[in-house]
Design an enzyme around this catalytic site. Structure first.
Site, mmCIF file in Angstrom:
data_model
loop_
_atom_site.group_PDB
_atom_site.id
_atom_site.type_symbol
_atom_site.label_atom_id
_atom_site.label_comp_id
_atom_site.label_asym_id
_atom_site.label_seq_id
_atom_site.Cartn_x
_atom_site.Cartn_y
_atom_site.Cartn_z
ATOM 1 C CD GLU A 276 -10.345 -7.248 -2.167
ATOM 2 O OE1 GLU A 276 -9.309 -6.697 -2.569
ATOM 3 O OE2 GLU A 276 -11.013 -6.812 -1.215
ATOM 4 C CG HIS B 254 -2.143 -0.960 0.830
ATOM 5 N ND1 HIS B 254 -2.123 -2.283 1.160
ATOM 6 C CD2 HIS B 254 -3.279 -0.757 0.114
ATOM 7 C CE1 HIS B 254 -3.216 -2.859 0.698
ATOM 8 N NE2 HIS B 254 -3.932 -1.960 0.062
ATOM 9 C CB CYS C 108 -10.687 -0.726 -8.101
ATOM 10 S SG CYS C 108 -10.963 -2.026 -6.908
ATOM 11 C CG ASP D 193 -5.891 -8.219 -1.516
ATOM 12 O OD1 ASP D 193 -4.787 -8.568 -1.072
ATOM 13 O OD2 ASP D 193 -6.519 -7.236 -1.083
HETATM 14 C C1 PEP Z 1 -6.981 -4.940 -4.584
HETATM 15 O O1 PEP Z 1 -6.776 -5.846 -3.780
HETATM 16 O O2 PEP Z 1 -6.755 -5.038 -5.811
HETATM 17 C C2 PEP Z 1 -7.515 -3.638 -4.125
HETATM 18 C C3 PEP Z 1 -7.898 -2.721 -4.968
HETATM 19 O O3 PEP Z 1 -7.525 -3.407 -2.786
HETATM 20 P P1 PEP Z 1 -6.197 -3.103 -1.948
HETATM 21 O O4 PEP Z 1 -5.058 -2.919 -2.904
HETATM 22 O O5 PEP Z 1 -6.437 -1.901 -1.140
HETATM 23 O O6 PEP Z 1 -6.048 -4.339 -1.128
HETATM 24 MG MG MG Z 2 -7.577 -5.665 -1.786
#
Ligand code: PEP
Ligand code: MG
Length: 544
Positions: A435, A194, A506, A459
């Protein structure tokens, strides 16, 4: 020291392209493992602790004064509490005891004592005392930083800098003043973490896995960070500076050309269209969304509102944040993802405890369903904010139909409460993040229950390929272009469309322009990407 580096290039892995040149700020301390070393002279270590307590007290005093001016006395009170905790006899005696009995260094004694006190607080019945676990950790970290000569990184007074660190956690990154960061360079870290995602969102060059000895890098040195080349040069030569300046000018020109795509449609030459939205982590990111002409916000990672603080955000605080985002975005869609805390996103006051496999552990919707009071506070804030604009909600880490039904029941409760209290609200569009492989395989059933899907490829790749997205050693194996992932995306799109529902992506893969054409051909309805990627993806769609 600078001569030793003069002109030397260090290669790392690119998290975000772009080139920059500026002064270095080295962050040492909390993120580094505190080493246990044997000492000969316990009393000398105790004097070191006493001196560090003195300087920590001064820093806390200065923070208190600054906070009083900015947020008033009640907001600043936490620094007074920290000052009191720091000179608590039980806390200090425990540190001295560890030094004397184990004959270990002061840093280690503080770290161990901080952990023990935090565990003790976290285990108490009283909620107020539980929350003090985060405070004792905080003061211990500050003390360790002062012991190791690092002091506190003061973002309020620093010049825009290239941040060089061993690694950065999302909670550290989220507290930084983004206008003061020219680039990130870390020794460890993973491109899917992140922190990396935040760097992409901020449009700043970022490199990880740079094999540099942090003890030899000094704050104030000059560095050139070239994201595209995956290299950083410390103490560059005049020639290297001139070359970098030339590249910076070229980059600006490329950006200017890209800006010409503003206001244009995301349309292929044969008339097919796709929505291109942006991902954000905080209210202040909305500026980047508008600047890059995104059609909406496809993922607001709401958990960042919970990071870098000592206690849960209240319903009112959340409501104000969500309302501000939807109002600023006007008619454009704003999809807010409910709390996805856990794994690499940790906040001490959640007292999540240590887990062997945190990525597969107690996180996201699992916490919300087990601790519905936390969830309901957020849902109430979201339903209230929905009355002010085009807000949608989506739920992370779903693996079953039962979970969605439980969520619906809690949403209904929140609605009943608001109705009874005569507080304005609206039940918005609600989607599910896909995910986990489980969600993919039952996407036909989930489609019946959701208004839309948003595929979280970060994920989904981690769980499908059994590869920890945080593990730097596995970067070579983390392949989001894997056929398994692409087939899963197609399956989700088909199942959603059969039910008349729309599907977005996303995860970071949505911004991978090597796949833009594939996604359009698959029938994906929306891509949500880091704001600086919006126009690049638009360019790719228009070139189809
Ligand atoms: C993902 O897992 O692709 C997602 C968009 O959520 P995060 O990256 O915040 O886990
Ligand atoms: Mg995620």
């Amino acid at each position: 020291m600078a001569e030793e580096f003069s002109g030397k290039k260090f290669l790392g892995k690119t998290v975000y392209n772009g080139i920059t040149m500026g002064k270095v700020m080295v962050l040492r301390g909390s993120q580094e493992q505190v080493r246990r070393t044997k000492i000969e002279d316990a009393e000398r270590e105790i004097v070191r602790v006493k001196n560090a307590v003195g300087s920590t007290q001064e820093q806390l005093g200065a923070l208190y004064d600054k906070a009083v001016k900015e947020v008033g006395e009640s907001g600043a009170a936490i620094f007074e509490v920290h000052q009191m905790m720091l000179v608590d006899d039980d806390y200090l005696d425990a540190i001295y005891h560890v030094i004397r009995t184990e004959m270990v260094n002061a840093e280690y004694a503080v770290a161990i004592t901080g952990d023990n006190f935090a565990d003790m607080f976290a285990g108490m019945d009283d909620e107020y005392m539980q929350a003090r676990a985060a405070d004792v950790k905080d003061i211990s970290t500050r003390l360790i930083r002062n012991l190791s000569g690092q002091g506190g990184a003061d973002f309020s007074t620093m010049e825009p800098s290239v941040i060089v660190a061993d690694d950065l956690s999302p909670s550290e990154t989220v507290q930084m003043d983004k206008t003061k960061i020219l680039a990130f360079v870390t020794v460890h870290g993973s491109t899917n973490s992140h922190t990396a995602i935040l760097a992409r969102m901020m449009n700043i060059p970022a490199l990880i896995g740079v094999p540099v000895d942090l003890n030899k890098i000094q704050t104030g040195m000059t560095a050139i960070v070239d994201g595209a080349a995956g290299e950083v040069i410390f103490a560059p030569t005049e020639l290297q500076c001139n070359e970098a300046e030339e590249k910076i000018r070229n980059e600006k020109e490329k950006l200017r050309l890209l800006r010409e795509l503003k206001g244009k449609k995301n349309e292929t030459s044969d008339g097919r269209t796709i929505d291109i939205y942006a991902n954000i982590g905080s209210v202040s990111d909305v500026g980047y969304v508008l600047e890059n002409d995104a059609g909406g916000i496809g993922l607001f990672r709401s958990e960042f509102l919970y990071l870098g603080r000592d206690d849960f955000p209240t319903e009112e605080e959340q409501f104000q944040a969500y309302k501000q985002v939807v109002q600023t975005m006007g008619k454009k869609k704003v999809i807010i993802r409910t709390l996805d805390i856990g794994a690499d996103k940790q906040a001490d006051y959640f007292a999540l405890g240590k887990e062997d496999n945190p990525a597969m552990g107690y996180r996201a919707i699992r916490i919300c369903l087990k601790q519905p009071d936390i969830f309901k506070t957020q849902l109430r804030a979201l339903l209230r904010a929905a009355a002010y604009g085009n807000l949608s909600i989506m739920y992370p880490m779903i693996i079953s139909v039962e979970e969605v039904k439980q969520i619906q029941a809690i949403v209904a409760e929140a609605e009943q409460e608001l109705k009874a209290q005569e507080i304005p609200y609206r039940i918005p569009e609600q989607g599910i993040m896909i995910e986990t492989p489980a969600a993919v395989m039952i996407s036909d059933e989930l489609a019946e229950l959701a208004d839309f899907f948003s595929i979280g490829t970060n994920d989904l790749t981690q769980y499908t390929l059994a590869i920890d997205r945080q593990n730097q050693r596995l970067e070579a194996f983390y392949n989001p272009h894997h056929k398994a992932i692409l087939r899963m995306i197609q399956m989700v799109v088909d199942n959603a469309h059969k039910c008349g529902k729309w599907v977005g992506i996303c995860g970071e893969l949505g911004a991978d322009t090597a796949l833009t054409e594939t996604f359009v051909n698959m029938g994906v309805d929306e891509l949500s990407v880091a704001p600086p990627m919006v126009l690049k993806v638009r360019g790719k769609v228009r070139a189809m």
